[in-house]
Design a protein around this motif. Structure first.
Motif, PDB file in Angstrom:
ATOM      1  N   SER A   7      33.013  25.341  34.530  1.00 39.91           N
ATOM      2  CA  SER A   7      32.204  26.531  34.805  1.00 39.91           C
ATOM      3  C   SER A   7      32.458  27.052  36.222  1.00 39.91           C
ATOM      4  N   ASN A   8      32.499  26.146  37.203  1.00 30.88           N
ATOM      5  CA  ASN A   8      32.766  26.553  38.588  1.00 30.88           C
ATOM      6  C   ASN A   8      34.167  27.134  38.745  1.00 30.88           C
ATOM      7  N   ASN A   9      35.144  26.522  38.089  1.00 32.49           N
ATOM      8  CA  ASN A   9      36.520  27.031  38.146  1.00 32.49           C
ATOM      9  C   ASN A   9      36.627  28.424  37.528  1.00 32.49           C
ATOM     10  N   CYS A  10      35.932  28.603  36.401  1.00 30.97           N
ATOM     11  CA  CYS A  10      35.951  29.911  35.745  1.00 30.97           C
ATOM     12  C   CYS A  10      35.278  30.967  36.615  1.00 30.97           C
ATOM     13  N   ARG A  11      34.199  30.584  37.269  1.00 34.49           N
ATOM     14  CA  ARG A  11      33.486  31.526  38.136  1.00 34.49           C
ATOM     15  C   ARG A  11      34.372  31.985  39.297  1.00 34.49           C
ATOM     16  N   GLU A  12      35.029  31.028  39.952  1.00 29.13           N
ATOM     17  CA  GLU A  12      35.921  31.392  41.054  1.00 29.13           C
ATOM     18  C   GLU A  12      37.076  32.252  40.555  1.00 29.13           C
ATOM     19  N   TYR A  66      26.640  29.526  27.812  1.00 31.34           N
ATOM     20  CA  TYR A  66      25.267  29.400  28.306  1.00 31.34           C
ATOM     21  C   TYR A  66      25.261  29.069  29.803  1.00 31.34           C
ATOM     22  N   LYS A  67      26.153  28.186  30.237  1.00 30.36           N
ATOM     23  CA  LYS A  67      26.244  27.819  31.658  1.00 30.36           C
ATOM     24  C   LYS A  67      26.634  29.031  32.489  1.00 30.36           C
ATOM     25  N   SER A  68      27.556  29.820  32.001  1.00 32.60           N
ATOM     26  CA  SER A  68      27.989  31.029  32.715  1.00 32.60           C
ATOM     27  C   SER A  68      26.875  32.063  32.756  1.00 32.60           C
ATOM     28  N   HIS A  69      26.081  32.116  31.709  1.00 30.96           N
ATOM     29  CA  HIS A  69      24.925  33.004  31.667  1.00 30.96           C
ATOM     30  C   HIS A  69      23.939  32.642  32.781  1.00 30.96           C
ATOM     31  N   GLN A  70      23.754  31.348  32.998  1.00 31.94           N
ATOM     32  CA  GLN A  70      22.849  30.893  34.049  1.00 31.94           C
ATOM     33  C   GLN A  70      23.356  31.251  35.446  1.00 31.94           C
ATOM     34  N   SER A  71      24.673  31.261  35.626  1.00 34.47           N
ATOM     35  CA  SER A  71      25.250  31.496  36.953  1.00 34.47           C
ATOM     36  C   SER A  71      25.610  32.956  37.215  1.00 34.47           C
ATOM     37  N   ASN A 129      23.572  49.518  38.049  1.00 28.96           N
ATOM     38  CA  ASN A 129      23.385  48.727  39.253  1.00 28.96           C
ATOM     39  C   ASN A 129      24.569  48.942  40.190  1.00 28.96           C
ATOM     40  N   ASN A 130      24.565  48.253  41.285  1.00 26.71           N
ATOM     41  CA  ASN A 130      25.638  48.396  42.247  1.00 26.71           C
ATOM     42  C   ASN A 130      26.308  47.049  42.440  1.00 26.71           C
ATOM     43  N   TYR A 131      27.196  46.969  43.405  1.00 29.44           N
ATOM     44  CA  TYR A 131      27.859  45.703  43.700  1.00 29.44           C
ATOM     45  C   TYR A 131      26.828  44.630  44.019  1.00 29.44           C
ATOM     46  N   ASN A 132      26.968  43.469  43.392  1.00 28.09           N
ATOM     47  CA  ASN A 132      26.080  42.343  43.622  1.00 28.09           C
ATOM     48  C   ASN A 132      26.939  41.086  43.629  1.00 28.09           C
ATOM     49  N   GLU A 133      27.048  40.453  44.790  1.00 35.52           N
ATOM     50  CA  GLU A 133      27.945  39.303  44.908  1.00 35.52           C
ATOM     51  C   GLU A 133      27.519  38.119  44.046  1.00 35.52           C
ATOM     52  N   LEU A 134      26.268  38.127  43.571  1.00 35.58           N
ATOM     53  CA  LEU A 134      25.787  37.035  42.739  1.00 35.58           C
ATOM     54  C   LEU A 134      26.056  37.258  41.261  1.00 35.58           C
ATOM     55  N   GLU A 135      26.470  38.465  40.896  1.00 33.88           N
ATOM     56  CA  GLU A 135      26.803  38.776  39.510  1.00 33.88           C
ATOM     57  C   GLU A 135      28.272  39.169  39.407  1.00 33.88           C
ATOM     58  N   ILE A 136      28.909  38.714  38.352  1.00 37.84           N
ATOM     59  CA  ILE A 136      30.335  39.010  38.160  1.00 37.84           C
ATOM     60  C   ILE A 136      30.499  39.767  36.849  1.00 37.84           C
ATOM     61  N   PRO A 137      30.686  41.076  36.905  1.00 36.71           N
ATOM     62  CA  PRO A 137      30.851  41.833  35.661  1.00 36.71           C
ATOM     63  C   PRO A 137      32.156  41.479  34.962  1.00 36.71           C
ATOM     64  N   SER A 138      32.211  41.783  33.697  1.00 40.62           N
ATOM     65  CA  SER A 138      33.371  41.412  32.885  1.00 40.62           C
ATOM     66  C   SER A 138      34.558  42.337  33.121  1.00 40.62           C
ATOM     67  N   ILE A 139      35.711  41.731  33.311  1.00 44.25           N
ATOM     68  CA  ILE A 139      36.954  42.493  33.414  1.00 44.25           C
ATOM     69  C   ILE A 139      37.234  43.229  32.110  1.00 44.25           C
ATOM     70  N   PHE A 140      36.810  42.637  31.004  1.00 45.96           N
ATOM     71  CA  PHE A 140      37.036  43.268  29.710  1.00 45.96           C
ATOM     72  C   PHE A 140      36.393  44.642  29.641  1.00 45.96           C
ATOM     73  N   ILE A 141      35.207  44.807  30.235  1.00 46.96           N
ATOM     74  CA  ILE A 141      34.526  46.101  30.242  1.00 46.96           C
ATOM     75  C   ILE A 141      35.367  47.133  30.975  1.00 46.96           C
ATOM     76  N   TYR A 142      35.948  46.727  32.087  1.00 48.29           N
ATOM     77  CA  TYR A 142      36.830  47.636  32.844  1.00 48.29           C
ATOM     78  C   TYR A 142      38.033  48.034  31.992  1.00 48.29           C
ATOM     79  N   LEU A 143      38.657  47.065  31.346  1.00 47.28           N
ATOM     80  CA  LEU A 143      39.829  47.355  30.522  1.00 47.28           C
ATOM     81  C   LEU A 143      39.471  48.274  29.355  1.00 47.28           C
ATOM     82  N   LEU A 144      38.319  48.033  28.778  1.00 43.83           N
ATOM     83  CA  LEU A 144      37.908  48.776  27.597  1.00 43.83           C
ATOM     84  C   LEU A 144      37.547  50.224  27.919  1.00 43.83           C
ATOM     85  N   TYR A 145      36.779  50.416  28.988  1.00 39.30           N
ATOM     86  CA  TYR A 145      36.238  51.745  29.271  1.00 39.30           C
ATOM     87  C   TYR A 145      37.046  52.541  30.292  1.00 39.30           C
TER      88      TYR A 145
END
Length: 218
Positions: A7-12, A66-71, A129-145
């Protein structure tokens, strides 16, 4: 703890993906989806019950969701959801059913939306919302839209692009990428893994053309 480490590796790695927005982020993200599919479809060496191993792999990645949802790592959540619902996994009909799993998929659908609807709830959350260093939006959303053909208003698309540019700016020097994004895998390998577990039936509406997916932007 294996789950916490991954989970930590994926987050980074999710942060690092923003530094690829001006280059080959599409390829890197797709490799991530493919490699998670590969992990799910790979049984233990010399296993006498490969289907049981596949179910374990599937459940592990549900735990990762679920772990990624928490983080707040929404990128890894959607990455895993794409892999868990990939046609080469779904065709195996693993028959994993429990109230906990059903509830989790409902919760994820309510919060992020579904594949068929372009994860619209997550899209709306990001642009509201705006930039939030505690939240990581999905790259897939960027690719899709922003790079894909998924329809939405030009104003919302521009708003999304502006937000992702901020994430790019604040993460441009990040360089850690998990093995799931770095390992090269071709579609024939995924086909073979799925076929080894359950042979494709050519004359029963099962394609032998590897990796035909509407939701992976090739």
């Amino acid at each position: 703890n294996k789950l916490l480490k991954i989970s930590n590796n994926c987050r980074e790695s999710s942060y690092t993906l923003f530094s690829y927005l001006d280059s080959n982020v599409k390829h890197v993200f797709n490799q991530g989806v493919r490699n998670i599919v590969k992990v799910i479809l790979t049984p233990k060496v010399n296993s006498t019950n490969s289907l049981f191993n596949i179910k374990q792999n599937y459940l592990f990645h549900l735990d990762l969701v679920y772990k990624s949802h928490q983080s707040g790592d929404y990128n890894t959540i959607i990455l895993c959801l794409l892999a868990l619902q990939h046609q080469y996994v779904a065709r195996l009909r693993l028959h994993i059913s429990s109230k906990k799993i059903d509830r989790m998929f409902r919760e994820m659908g309510d919060k992020y939306g579904t594949i068929s609807h372009g994860f619209i709830h997550h899209f709306n959350h990001v642009i509201q919302n705006n930039y939030n260093e505690l939240e990581i939006p999905s790259i897939f959303i960027y690719l899709l839209y922003c790079e894909g053909t998924h329809s939405n208003s030009p104003e919302k698309r521009q708003r999304l692009r502006e937000i992702y540019e901020l994430y790019y700016y604040f993460n441009i020097r990040k360089n850690f990428l998990s093995e799931i994004y770095r390992s090269k895998i071709n579609d024939n390998e995924l086909y073979s893994l799925s076929n080894n577990i359950k042979p494709f039936k050519i004359f029963q509406n099962e394609t032998i053309n590897p990796l035909i997916n509407n939701y992976i932007i090739l």
